[in-house]
Design a protein around this motif. Structure first.
Motif, PDB file in Angstrom:
ATOM      1  N   LYS A 132      42.701  44.227  39.543  1.00 57.89           N
ATOM      2  CA  LYS A 132      42.625  43.715  38.171  1.00 57.89           C
ATOM      3  C   LYS A 132      42.712  42.192  38.201  1.00 57.89           C
ATOM      4  O   LYS A 132      43.424  41.624  39.037  1.00 57.89           O
ATOM      5  CB  LYS A 132      43.780  44.262  37.317  1.00 57.89           C
ATOM      6  CG  LYS A 132      43.913  45.777  37.325  1.00 57.89           C
ATOM      7  CD  LYS A 132      42.839  46.433  36.497  1.00 57.89           C
ATOM      8  CE  LYS A 132      43.029  47.931  36.439  1.00 57.89           C
ATOM      9  NZ  LYS A 132      41.979  48.699  36.987  1.00 57.89           N
ATOM     10  N   GLN A 135      45.993  40.069  38.949  1.00 59.28           N
ATOM     11  CA  GLN A 135      46.953  40.887  39.695  1.00 59.28           C
ATOM     12  C   GLN A 135      47.494  40.095  40.883  1.00 59.28           C
ATOM     13  O   GLN A 135      46.770  39.334  41.520  1.00 59.28           O
ATOM     14  CB  GLN A 135      46.256  42.159  40.175  1.00 59.28           C
ATOM     15  CG  GLN A 135      47.110  43.106  40.957  1.00 59.28           C
ATOM     16  CD  GLN A 135      46.328  44.353  41.390  1.00 59.28           C
ATOM     17  OE1 GLN A 135      45.156  44.526  41.076  1.00 59.28           O
ATOM     18  NE2 GLN A 135      46.990  45.218  42.131  1.00 59.28           N
ATOM     19  N   THR A 146      46.856  36.096  44.636  1.00 63.10           N
ATOM     20  CA  THR A 146      46.411  36.414  43.279  1.00 63.10           C
ATOM     21  C   THR A 146      44.956  36.853  43.348  1.00 63.10           C
ATOM     22  O   THR A 146      44.129  36.209  43.992  1.00 63.10           O
ATOM     23  CB  THR A 146      46.550  35.196  42.345  1.00 63.10           C
ATOM     24  OG1 THR A 146      47.913  34.775  42.357  1.00 63.10           O
ATOM     25  CG2 THR A 146      46.134  35.537  40.932  1.00 63.10           C
TER      26      THR A 146
END
Length: 185
Positions: A132, A135, A146
């Motif tokens: 995502k 995330q 990240t």
């Protein structure tokens, strides 16, 4: 299952891996004399479908394999896992400032090299389709990466995932950059 095998073979060929057709209909095995010599050096054969064997079989990951050996991190990544490894290509290492890789391979930089390699490993299996945007994943060195997802493309920090290869002990996400930990403010 045969579709998965076909995808694995296509990815392995695209990454320069030698493949051997499976006898039992399972995933094809990457083969390499280097795989055998590493396994023998540790007193046991390596599973030909684990993360380390996949990297060894890839002509595009020789720098990563050299770093794993220098840091004595081969056996750790060859363990049952499960692991997610973000595997920089040789071209990714070439993007680093000149002299960085040879400096990291020196014995007095072993801690720095090990920390860098651990920053490319997560303990669990993370499929790219499940990532995502925004995330954060905890990495083996205790730091975080990240993830950025846009138009179905995934970045880890600033590196793009260019291929994903399932392994017997996790998954390898091939990336086009070496992950660098953000500097503390």
């Amino acid at each position: 299952m045969s579709k998965l095998v076909a995808i694995f073979v296509a990815l392995a060929v695209a990454l320069g891996c030698e493949t051997k057709a499976p006898e039992d209909g399972g995933a094809p095995a990457a083969t390499s004399s280097t795989t055998a010599s590493i396994g023998e050096a540790q007193g046991r054969p390596l599973d030909p479908t684990n993360i380390v064997s996949i990297a060894i079989a890839s002509k595009d990951h020789t720098t990563l394999v050299t770093a794993l050996k220098a840091a004595d991190y081969v056996e750790s990544v060859a363990n049952p896992g499960p692991f997610t490894v973000f595997a920089p290509t040789n071209a990714a290492f070439d993007k680093l400032p000149k002299g960085t890789v040879p400096a990291l391979l020196k014995p007095d930089k072993l801690d720095d090299l090990t920390n860098l390699l651990k920053y490319h490993v997560a303990v669990s299996v993370y499929q790219a389709k499940d990532f995502k945007d925004g995330q954060r994943l905890g990495m083996a060195n205790g730091a975080y990466v990240t993830l950025h997802v846009k138009d179905g493309k995934v970045q880890v920090n600033d590196a793009n995932i260019i291929a994903s290869i399932p392994a017997s002990n996790g998954i390898v996400h091939v990336i086009d950059g070496v992950l660098q930990q953000p500097k503390a403010p």
